[in-house]
Design an enzyme around this catalytic site. Sequence first.
Site, PDB file in Angstrom:
ATOM      1  N   GLN B 256       0.834  -1.211   0.000  1.00 40.01           N
ATOM      2  CA  GLN B 256       0.000   0.000   0.000  1.00 40.01           C
ATOM      3  C   GLN B 256       0.862   1.251   0.000  1.00 40.01           C
ATOM      4  OE1 GLN B 256      -3.426   0.104  -0.406  1.00 40.01           O
ATOM      5  NE2 GLN B 256      -2.729  -1.939  -0.936  1.00 40.01           N
ATOM      6  N   HIS B 259       2.017   3.028  -3.208  1.00 43.59           N
ATOM      7  CA  HIS B 259       1.054   3.720  -4.075  1.00 43.59           C
ATOM      8  C   HIS B 259       1.278   5.223  -4.094  1.00 43.59           C
ATOM      9  CE1 HIS B 259      -1.810   0.984  -5.837  1.00 43.59           C
ATOM     10  NE2 HIS B 259      -1.977   0.335  -4.713  1.00 43.59           N
ATOM     11  N   GLU B 324      -9.945   1.150   3.959  1.00 42.68           N
ATOM     12  CA  GLU B 324     -10.246   0.658   2.610  1.00 42.68           C
ATOM     13  C   GLU B 324      -9.988  -0.857   2.547  1.00 42.68           C
ATOM     14  OE1 GLU B 324      -7.445   2.072  -0.239  1.00 42.68           O
ATOM     15  OE2 GLU B 324      -8.733   1.635  -1.967  1.00 42.68           O
ATOM     16  N   HIS B 325      -8.778  -1.259   2.962  1.00 44.57           N
ATOM     17  CA  HIS B 325      -8.416  -2.678   2.989  1.00 44.57           C
ATOM     18  C   HIS B 325      -8.141  -3.092   4.424  1.00 44.57           C
ATOM     19  CE1 HIS B 325      -6.777  -1.124  -0.933  1.00 44.57           C
ATOM     20  NE2 HIS B 325      -7.482  -2.152  -1.383  1.00 44.57           N
ATOM     21  N   ASP B 358      -6.387  -6.889  -5.445  1.00 42.24           N
ATOM     22  CA  ASP B 358      -6.235  -5.810  -6.432  1.00 42.24           C
ATOM     23  C   ASP B 358      -6.413  -6.324  -7.854  1.00 42.24           C
ATOM     24  OD1 ASP B 358      -5.753  -3.849  -4.593  1.00 42.24           O
ATOM     25  OD2 ASP B 358      -3.574  -4.001  -4.701  1.00 42.24           O
ATOM     26  N   HIS B 417     -53.944  17.543  -2.696  1.00 44.64           N
ATOM     27  CA  HIS B 417     -53.651  16.116  -2.525  1.00 44.64           C
ATOM     28  C   HIS B 417     -54.926  15.372  -2.102  1.00 44.64           C
ATOM     29  CE1 HIS B 417     -49.470  17.354  -2.716  1.00 44.64           C
ATOM     30  NE2 HIS B 417     -49.043  16.127  -2.496  1.00 44.64           N
TER      31      HIS B 417
END
Lengths: 428, 428
Positions: B256, B259, B324-325, B358, B417
């Site tokens: 990670q 990235h 996220e993970h 991934d 209505h």
Amino acid sequence: MKIEKMTVDAVRNLLSEWDQGEATSHQAIETQVSEMLQKIKIEGDTAIRSYTETYDHVTLADFRVSEAEIDAAYQSVEPAFIQAMTHAKRNITSYHEQQKRHNYMDANEPGIIRGQLIRPIAAVGVYVPGGTAAYPSSVLMNVLPAKIAGVPRITMVTPPSETGVNPYILAAAKIAGVTEVYQVGGVQAIAALAYGTESITAVDKIVGPGNVYVATAKKQVFGQVGIDMIAGPSEVVVVADACANPRFIAADLLSQAEHDQRSRAILVTPSLQQATAVAAEVEKQLRDLPREAIAREAIATYGTAIVVNSLAEAFEVVNVIAPEHLEVQVTDAMSHLAAIHNAGSIFLGAYASEPLGDYLAGPNHVLPTSGTARFFSGLNVDDFCKKSSFISYTKDALKRDMNDVIYLAEKEGLDAHARAIKIRFEEE
Amino acid sequence: MKIEKMTVDAVRNLLSEWDQGEATSHQAIETQVSEMLQKIKIEGDTAIRSYTETYDHVTLADFRVSEAEIDAAYQSVEPAFIQAMTHAKRNITSYHEQQKRHNYMDANEPGIIRGQLIRPIAAVGVYVPGGTAAYPSSVLMNVLPAKIAGVPRITMVTPPSETGVNPYILAAAKIAGVTEVYQVGGVQAIAALAYGTESITAVDKIVGPGNVYVATAKKQVFGQVGIDMIAGPSEVVVVADACANPRFIAADLLSQAEHDQRSRAILVTPSLQQATAVAAEVEKQLRDLPREAIAREAIATYGTAIVVNSLAEAFEVVNVIAPEHLEVQVTDAMSHLAAIHNAGSIFLGAYASEPLGDYLAGPNHVLPTSGTARFFSGLNVDDFCKKSSFISYTKDALKRDMNDVIYLAEKEGLDAHARAIKIRFEEE
């Protein structure tokens, strides 16, 4: 009400003219809302108290509405109200329970398990407008799907007034099962829900309708928290054939028009005779409406009877407009469902009048407006859930798949990704 | 990598410090993006061409990538690439097919039919980044769920370059089944997809990752079109017990960290010994990484081994971070699923390494970041569908329910209505 013979492309052009008319710059509002959000984020309750004095003209010691006040409100309203709301709750609940979803899991390949978990969102805030636009029915529509999803904390916020919170709103909260209610409205309420203050704990998602300030604040905090959708004025499209009853159609068009001067009430029909009859009925029925002024302005601005060549073309027009509410007042209405791609809620046949869906039928009345039914859906149980995927691999299973993972990771220049796989098969 | 003994509250405070650090004002970017969107909305292709010259340094006669070019790219890439991508496609497809949903309909009360239709969105735009961050795997992850949903028109946009579009991206498009591809990137691409131009027809929803300009443009057009989510830098949390392998954990944290300098790689463990071993391994493995500089900065800024009192507390920390993970590298990992409420994707056991997800395992790799797993879900088939409710009532059925509808409408001051219901039972 205008009567116009139009092609599908002409409708497309008309819509884009209307949109340009609506697209007044909100830059001043955007800036004001942004400043308010920042101030409340930093100063918390102090800023909320100060804005509440400025905008609501109320000085509050405590924002929280006590459970005793909620109970007292519930006791104070008419039994007929409780009964009608309980009827609505029963239908809304049975309709939305069908939206509940199951986790899934597959275990088809040796050593591999893959699946998806559905979890309720932990905390949801529901914005409920106050003043003249206080709609207890909206409390049920916003809260019940969250309850069905299993959301453990549901917080309601609603603007304060000198006479306290509208008792029908509080009774609706009680019927829906909400116990955490705050008298905070406008941008203040959205800021409190998004960021939290000393007295209001932040939530994970905010739902519920509001004025342009509330809508702008919701859009600005989107990403910090989830939001439901960005709602505009209410709208209805009625598709009718020559056999439909123009009195029913006119009454239904006016039930949308009375909401807001910007509401859109549109008839689409292959029958010029029907268009003429509906236009005459609209004029006739407008006269003795309590909210005549609003409805008249809405009809004057947007009320249109669009005459098309065929019923098939009428549904093409529907898909271009992507209306919030669609009434299909044609013979054998249900047989036309296949032609309808973009619509928030669909009312089939002469007796499925739109107000029935606003209160009692069961489907949600929080629906996508302004053509957003192309991609948004009405509020539903999914809006109160989130999904997590999961995988489990044994060493042997990873060994089978490792080469393709390593190949693709290296192709994308992500060597640490490749190494995370390789290292599992290397000696220390 | 820092090692810190922390309580759940201390983690909460650390996260809010980090968030404040990240929350640099994007006001200048917001304004620039807003101006570009407006200009493209009005001037169309001319403005896109001009921005493309300015920002991509490329002059284009035609934005469209021909099918011949796509085919040529597919022919030009290695067979191993096609094979690995086809393997990935198979797994992604079989995983996402389980997300398809059925319409429902109930017909339990005499004269009443209620239901919900699920429809694919008609047109979706997929943004695919170019340059050094060109990830063919993302093409599959964004396009395949749309295909499974039944989206009839899927349009891909990707930045141009002097040497043409990356052939691996085009080959991935071919494998995913996309034929409409444009060489347009950045804010230009988002504007074209949202508003349409002479050469690019507007879509209903835009998905796919991009830089801060793309993300800002997506947020600004939200409401005009749908968007998937607002994504930040990638992140992973590994929960480990004393028995887990520190080499595996360190390698996964670094996958990670490579990235982005702002990626977050966090270990949560009740074992101080494990924390120390992982920190040492991270330092050791950092040394020979091609993307060492990026990973080292990410680890220096955010890399943290959080030591907690128990595994139960570790999962409390996970739910606060909402990563996220999430990797669960503990004995009998699956037994802990019940404790996990907030996570984009969950990797269970020593061999479910995050990079496997991934590329190949099947679940989507487009996942909510920065704690938004509290309310967002990873990209899935639902993101490419919308729902319409429908009701049908006979006259008798409406008669049974009419009193409660009329009562509630009048209570809310909406007389038109109420009248829409009443008129159906009045003589003309």
